[in-house]
Enzyme design. Sequence first.
Site, PDB file in Angstrom:
ATOM      1  N   ALA A 136      39.807 109.782 166.407  1.00  0.00           N
ATOM      2  CA  ALA A 136      38.992 110.569 165.481  1.00  0.00           C
ATOM      3  C   ALA A 136      39.551 111.972 165.228  1.00  0.00           C
ATOM      4  O   ALA A 136      39.021 112.705 164.405  1.00  0.00           O
ATOM      5  CB  ALA A 136      37.568 110.677 166.030  1.00  0.00           C
ATOM      6  N   HIS A 166      34.904 117.965 164.919  1.00  0.00           N
ATOM      7  CA  HIS A 166      35.800 118.226 166.049  1.00  0.00           C
ATOM      8  C   HIS A 166      36.625 119.473 165.735  1.00  0.00           C
ATOM      9  O   HIS A 166      37.263 119.538 164.679  1.00  0.00           O
ATOM     10  CB  HIS A 166      36.765 117.049 166.255  1.00  0.00           C
ATOM     11  CG  HIS A 166      36.062 115.739 166.432  1.00  0.00           C
ATOM     12  ND1 HIS A 166      35.411 115.400 167.589  1.00  0.00           N
ATOM     13  CD2 HIS A 166      35.899 114.692 165.591  1.00  0.00           C
ATOM     14  CE1 HIS A 166      34.880 114.194 167.463  1.00  0.00           C
ATOM     15  NE2 HIS A 166      35.162 113.740 166.257  1.00  0.00           N
TER      16      HIS A 166
HETATM   17  N1  LIG Z   1      39.764 107.836 170.559  1.00  0.00           N
HETATM   18  C1  LIG Z   1      38.727 108.087 169.775  1.00  0.00           C
HETATM   19  O1  LIG Z   1      38.766 109.028 168.962  1.00  0.00           O
HETATM   20  C2  LIG Z   1      37.513 107.234 169.862  1.00  0.00           C
HETATM   21  C3  LIG Z   1      37.435 106.203 170.784  1.00  0.00           C
HETATM   22  N2  LIG Z   1      36.333 105.400 170.841  1.00  0.00           N
HETATM   23  C4  LIG Z   1      36.316 104.345 171.858  1.00  0.00           C
HETATM   24  O2  LIG Z   1      36.157 103.092 171.227  1.00  0.00           O
HETATM   25  C5  LIG Z   1      35.156 102.343 171.896  1.00  0.00           C
HETATM   26  C6  LIG Z   1      34.532 101.328 170.945  1.00  0.00           C
HETATM   27  O3  LIG Z   1      33.838 102.009 169.920  1.00  0.00           O
HETATM   28  P1  LIG Z   1      32.820 101.230 168.948  1.00  0.00           P
HETATM   29  O4  LIG Z   1      33.498 100.083 168.310  1.00  0.00           O
HETATM   30  O5  LIG Z   1      32.218 102.277 168.083  1.00  0.00           O
HETATM   31  O6  LIG Z   1      31.736 100.696 169.996  1.00  0.00           O
HETATM   32  P2  LIG Z   1      30.724  99.473 169.830  1.00  0.00           P
HETATM   33  O7  LIG Z   1      29.724  99.653 170.915  1.00  0.00           O
HETATM   34  O8  LIG Z   1      30.251  99.375 168.421  1.00  0.00           O
HETATM   35  O9  LIG Z   1      31.615  98.179 170.119  1.00  0.00           O
HETATM   36  C7  LIG Z   1      32.176  97.883 171.375  1.00  0.00           C
HETATM   37  C8  LIG Z   1      32.654  96.431 171.376  1.00  0.00           C
HETATM   38  O10 LIG Z   1      33.438  96.191 172.535  1.00  0.00           O
HETATM   39  C9  LIG Z   1      32.913  95.069 173.250  1.00  0.00           C
HETATM   40  N3  LIG Z   1      33.159  95.304 174.672  1.00  0.00           N
HETATM   41  C10 LIG Z   1      32.522  96.140 175.510  1.00  0.00           C
HETATM   42  N4  LIG Z   1      33.073  96.088 176.733  1.00  0.00           N
HETATM   43  C11 LIG Z   1      34.084  95.191 176.653  1.00  0.00           C
HETATM   44  C12 LIG Z   1      35.033  94.691 177.582  1.00  0.00           C
HETATM   45  N5  LIG Z   1      35.055  95.109 178.842  1.00  0.00           N
HETATM   46  N6  LIG Z   1      35.927  93.776 177.146  1.00  0.00           N
HETATM   47  C13 LIG Z   1      35.920  93.342 175.876  1.00  0.00           C
HETATM   48  N7  LIG Z   1      35.051  93.789 174.950  1.00  0.00           N
HETATM   49  C14 LIG Z   1      34.140  94.698 175.337  1.00  0.00           C
HETATM   50  C15 LIG Z   1      31.447  95.009 172.878  1.00  0.00           C
HETATM   51  O11 LIG Z   1      30.931  93.723 173.100  1.00  0.00           O
HETATM   52  C16 LIG Z   1      31.532  95.397 171.405  1.00  0.00           C
HETATM   53  O12 LIG Z   1      31.946  94.273 170.650  1.00  0.00           O
HETATM   54  C17 LIG Z   1      34.192 103.412 172.444  1.00  0.00           C
HETATM   55  O13 LIG Z   1      33.464 102.945 173.558  1.00  0.00           O
HETATM   56  C18 LIG Z   1      35.138 104.523 172.829  1.00  0.00           C
HETATM   57  O14 LIG Z   1      35.587 104.329 174.161  1.00  0.00           O
HETATM   58  C19 LIG Z   1      35.301 105.568 169.976  1.00  0.00           C
HETATM   59  C20 LIG Z   1      35.329 106.572 169.042  1.00  0.00           C
HETATM   60  C21 LIG Z   1      36.439 107.514 168.920  1.00  0.00           C
HETATM   61  O1  LIG Z   2      34.505 109.186 166.873  1.00  0.00           O
HETATM   62  C1  LIG Z   2      34.389 110.371 167.190  1.00  0.00           C
HETATM   63  O2  LIG Z   2      33.996 111.251 166.390  1.00  0.00           O
HETATM   64  C2  LIG Z   2      34.809 110.852 168.541  1.00  0.00           C
HETATM   65  C3  LIG Z   2      34.272 110.121 169.673  1.00  0.00           C
HETATM   66  O3  LIG Z   2      33.329 109.370 169.596  1.00  0.00           O
HETATM   67  C4  LIG Z   2      34.918 110.351 170.957  1.00  0.00           C
HETATM   68  O4  LIG Z   2      35.606 111.375 171.122  1.00  0.00           O
HETATM   69  O5  LIG Z   2      34.741 109.506 171.847  1.00  0.00           O
END
Ligand SMILES: NC(=O)C1=CN([C@@H]2O[C@H](COP(=O)(O)OP(=O)(O)OC[C@H]3O[C@@H](n4cnc5c(N)ncnc54)[C@H](O)[C@@H]3O)[C@@H](O)[C@H]2O)C=CC1
Ligand SMILES: O=C([O-])CC(=O)C(=O)O
Length: 265
Positions: A122, A218
């Site tokens: 992000a 951010h």
């Molecule tokens: N680097 C960045 O800027 C960002 C990173 N993220 C990361 O991405 C992750 C996912 O985000 P979203 O898709 O919005 O969340 P979400 O909650 O909408 O989807 C998560 C998905 O992963 C699956 N899941 C959960 N634990 C699992 C496991 N151990 N093995 C396989 N599948 C699993 C769930 O069943 C679901 O399908 C967040 O938890 C966060 O850690 C999110 C936003 C920004």
């Molecule tokens: O998606 C975003 O804005 C950032 C976020 O959730 C994270 O840093 O884990």
Amino acid sequence: MKIAVIGCGAIGASVLELLKGHAAVQVGWVLVPEVTDAVRATLALHAPQARAVPALAAEDRPDLIVECAGHAAIEEHVLPALRRGIPAVVASIGALSAPGMAEAVQAAAEAGGTQVQLLSGAIGGVDALAAARIGGLDEVVYTGRKPPLAWTGTPAEQRCDLASLQEAFCIFEGSAREAAQLYPKNANVAATLSLAGMGLDRTTVRLYADPGVDENVHHVAARGAFGSMELTMRGKPLEANPKTSALTVYSVVRAVLNQATAIAI
Ligand SMILES: NC(=O)C1=CN([C@@H]2O[C@H](COP(=O)(O)OP(=O)(O)OC[C@H]3O[C@@H](n4cnc5c(N)ncnc54)[C@H](O)[C@@H]3O)[C@@H](O)[C@H]2O)C=CC1
Ligand SMILES: O=C([O-])CC(=O)C(=O)O
């Protein structure tokens, strides 16, 4: 190129949609804890060729494994894949803040003779910060600001009444390491900036629940031998998960396409 995508939530489903029918990239596997009706419906729509499975089998060998699932997925899927020599791109960068996890990721990649790419997600400016680190950094401060709703289900609920906030409330001030541990779904950017810059313990992080914003804002300010930089991202949240900015999805897709094309940018 045949890839495995870990997670089929807000990010995973959007990634499948954007890669649908792509000539150079085929999604072969989607790794999910449980194959729900929602997962089946998403695959039917965007990746009918993919198999939804709880884990890769020994005979499954994707060219790349793409994590967009959450911190637990690093230990569960990314480490074993790396040990087998399968390269990975990772969105849940805050997972590397857990004791010994960064070392475990490095050891797994070395054992497999492969590499893991930590996505910019992000945030932008990771390239500049990581280059600036070579010359030496004096200070990196990250401020994350999201609408109150984006902090539901987090320790912020114990610090304030999110529903009735009238002005910005600082829910956290401390190190990136602590932020990433306390807010695994909201502070991956804090971890990313610190791993690119001054490290998890020397990067100052402030997190706000702010009723005055409707985007995920951010802000990063850095100073060092290179000069200084300041960056503000105003990320549109994904409808399916207001904690997550849409740019994260594009960052995943960019990384995948960069592995599949002759010129990477
Ligand atoms: N680097 C960045 O800027 C960002 C990173 N993220 C990361 O991405 C992750 C996912 O985000 P979203 O898709 O919005 O969340 P979400 O909650 O909408 O989807 C998560 C998905 O992963 C699956 N899941 C959960 N634990 C699992 C496991 N151990 N093995 C396989 N599948 C699993 C769930 O069943 C679901 O399908 C967040 O938890 C966060 O850690 C999110 C936003 C920004
Ligand atoms: O998606 C975003 O804005 C950032 C976020 O959730 C994270 O840093 O884990």
